[in-house]
Design a protein around this motif. Structure first.
Motif, mmCIF file in Angstrom:
data_model
loop_
_atom_site.group_PDB
_atom_site.id
_atom_site.type_symbol
_atom_site.label_atom_id
_atom_site.label_comp_id
_atom_site.label_asym_id
_atom_site.label_seq_id
_atom_site.Cartn_x
_atom_site.Cartn_y
_atom_site.Cartn_z
ATOM 1 N N LEU A 187 65.428 32.579 -57.145
ATOM 2 C CA LEU A 187 64.381 31.557 -57.194
ATOM 3 C C LEU A 187 64.763 30.426 -56.255
ATOM 4 N N CYS A 188 63.878 30.114 -55.349
ATOM 5 C CA CYS A 188 64.102 29.010 -54.420
ATOM 6 C C CYS A 188 62.976 28.003 -54.640
ATOM 7 N N SER A 189 63.329 26.873 -55.194
ATOM 8 C CA SER A 189 62.331 25.869 -55.558
ATOM 9 C C SER A 189 62.520 24.596 -54.737
ATOM 10 N N HIS A 190 61.447 24.177 -54.102
ATOM 11 C CA HIS A 190 61.407 22.915 -53.361
ATOM 12 C C HIS A 190 62.454 22.833 -52.251
ATOM 13 N N PHE A 191 62.578 23.916 -51.503
ATOM 14 C CA PHE A 191 63.429 23.892 -50.315
ATOM 15 C C PHE A 191 62.751 24.625 -49.161
ATOM 16 N N LEU A 192 62.752 25.956 -49.193
ATOM 17 C CA LEU A 192 62.124 26.701 -48.105
ATOM 18 C C LEU A 192 60.639 26.381 -48.034
ATOM 19 N N PHE A 193 60.140 26.326 -46.849
ATOM 20 C CA PHE A 193 58.745 26.028 -46.515
ATOM 21 C C PHE A 193 58.393 24.555 -46.739
ATOM 22 N N LEU A 194 58.920 23.928 -47.780
ATOM 23 C CA LEU A 194 58.623 22.515 -48.016
ATOM 24 C C LEU A 194 59.149 21.664 -46.857
ATOM 25 N N TYR A 195 60.297 22.043 -46.321
ATOM 26 C CA TYR A 195 60.917 21.287 -45.223
ATOM 27 C C TYR A 195 60.768 22.015 -43.888
ATOM 28 N N SER A 196 59.574 22.499 -43.626
ATOM 29 C CA SER A 196 59.314 23.250 -42.389
ATOM 30 C C SER A 196 59.557 22.422 -41.139
ATOM 31 N N HIS B 119 64.223 29.864 -41.623
ATOM 32 C CA HIS B 119 63.429 30.366 -42.746
ATOM 33 C C HIS B 119 63.481 31.890 -42.823
ATOM 34 N N LEU B 120 63.375 32.550 -41.684
ATOM 35 C CA LEU B 120 63.421 34.011 -41.657
ATOM 36 C C LEU B 120 64.763 34.524 -42.170
ATOM 37 N N HIS B 121 65.855 33.967 -41.665
ATOM 38 C CA HIS B 121 67.180 34.421 -42.098
ATOM 39 C C HIS B 121 67.427 34.097 -43.571
ATOM 40 N N ALA B 122 66.936 32.963 -44.026
ATOM 41 C CA ALA B 122 67.094 32.593 -45.433
ATOM 42 C C ALA B 122 66.331 33.555 -46.333
ATOM 43 N N MET B 123 65.115 33.898 -45.956
ATOM 44 C CA MET B 123 64.327 34.834 -46.763
ATOM 45 C C MET B 123 64.958 36.227 -46.766
ATOM 46 N N LEU B 124 65.425 36.678 -45.622
ATOM 47 C CA LEU B 124 66.089 37.988 -45.558
ATOM 48 C C LEU B 124 67.342 38.002 -46.436
ATOM 49 N N GLU B 125 68.069 36.903 -46.450
ATOM 50 C CA GLU B 125 69.278 36.827 -47.260
ATOM 51 C C GLU B 125 68.949 36.824 -48.747
ATOM 52 N N HIS C 15 61.922 20.311 -40.806
ATOM 53 C CA HIS C 15 63.357 20.075 -40.675
ATOM 54 C C HIS C 15 64.137 21.358 -40.373
ATOM 55 N N TYR C 16 63.589 22.500 -40.783
ATOM 56 C CA TYR C 16 64.252 23.793 -40.569
ATOM 57 C C TYR C 16 63.282 24.710 -39.835
ATOM 58 N N ASN D 105 79.560 27.315 -54.925
ATOM 59 C CA ASN D 105 79.117 26.521 -53.794
ATOM 60 C C ASN D 105 78.742 27.468 -52.651
ATOM 61 N N ALA D 106 77.472 27.486 -52.291
ATOM 62 C CA ALA D 106 76.989 28.356 -51.222
ATOM 63 C C ALA D 106 75.745 27.719 -50.613
ATOM 64 N N GLN D 107 75.360 28.200 -49.451
ATOM 65 C CA GLN D 107 74.144 27.674 -48.845
ATOM 66 C C GLN D 107 73.487 28.733 -47.973
ATOM 67 N N LEU D 108 72.191 28.651 -47.923
ATOM 68 C CA LEU D 108 71.424 29.541 -47.058
ATOM 69 C C LEU D 108 71.663 29.147 -45.614
ATOM 70 N N PRO D 109 71.642 30.098 -44.708
ATOM 71 C CA PRO D 109 71.154 31.456 -44.829
ATOM 72 C C PRO D 109 72.217 32.514 -45.084
ATOM 73 N N GLN D 110 73.430 32.136 -45.464
ATOM 74 C CA GLN D 110 74.455 33.138 -45.772
ATOM 75 C C GLN D 110 74.990 32.892 -47.170
ATOM 76 N N LEU D 111 74.843 33.877 -48.028
ATOM 77 C CA LEU D 111 75.278 33.755 -49.414
ATOM 78 C C LEU D 111 76.428 34.718 -49.701
ATOM 79 N N PRO D 112 77.392 34.294 -50.528
ATOM 80 C CA PRO D 112 78.577 35.116 -50.801
ATOM 81 C C PRO D 112 78.388 36.087 -51.963
#
Length: 86
Positions: free
Chosen positions: A36-45, A53-59, A47-48, A19-26
Motif C-alpha cells: 500500500l502506497c498512500s500519499h506519495f506516488l503520483f501525489l508528488y508528480s 514513478h515507473l521504477h517505484a511501481m515495478l518494485e 517532484h518525482y 528502513n527502506a525507500q523506493l525505488p529499491q526495496l530490500p
C-alpha cells in the motif's frame, strides 16, 4: 502519529520497522500479499519524474502480489501526468 512514534521508540519494535525507500526495496519477490502506497506516488508528480514513478511501481509489483496506490492525483488536485503512461 503519536501512537506510531511511541511504538517506534520501543526496543522490542526494532524488528517491525525496516528502513527502506523506493525505488529499491530490500525484500524478496512476492514477499507480501499487499503493498500500500498512500500519499506519495503520483501525489508528488512535480517532484518525482516519470522514470522514478515507473521504477517505484515495478518494485512494488515485484515485492507484493497486489499493489494499491492512493491518491492518483497531484498536489494541484488534477490527475497525475504520469498515471496514463504507467
Amino acid at each position: 502519529m503519536q501512537l506510531f512514534l511511541a511504538d517506534y521508540a520501543l526496543p522490542t519494535s526494532a524488528s517491525f520497522y525496516i528502513n527502506a525507500q523506493l525505488p529499491q526495496l530490500p525484500f524478496e519477490d512476492k514477499q507480501f500479499d499487499l503493498a500500500l502506497c498512500s500519499h506519495f506516488l503520483f501525489l508528488y508528480s512535480e517532484h518525482y519524474d516519470l522514470e522514478f514513478h515507473l521504477h517505484a511501481m515495478l518494485e512494488l509489483c515485484r515485492v507484493a502480489r497486489q499493489v494499491r496506490v492512493y491518491p492518483l492525483i497531484g498536489l494541484d488536485n488534477t490527475p497525475s501526468p504520469h498515471l496514463g503512461l504507467i
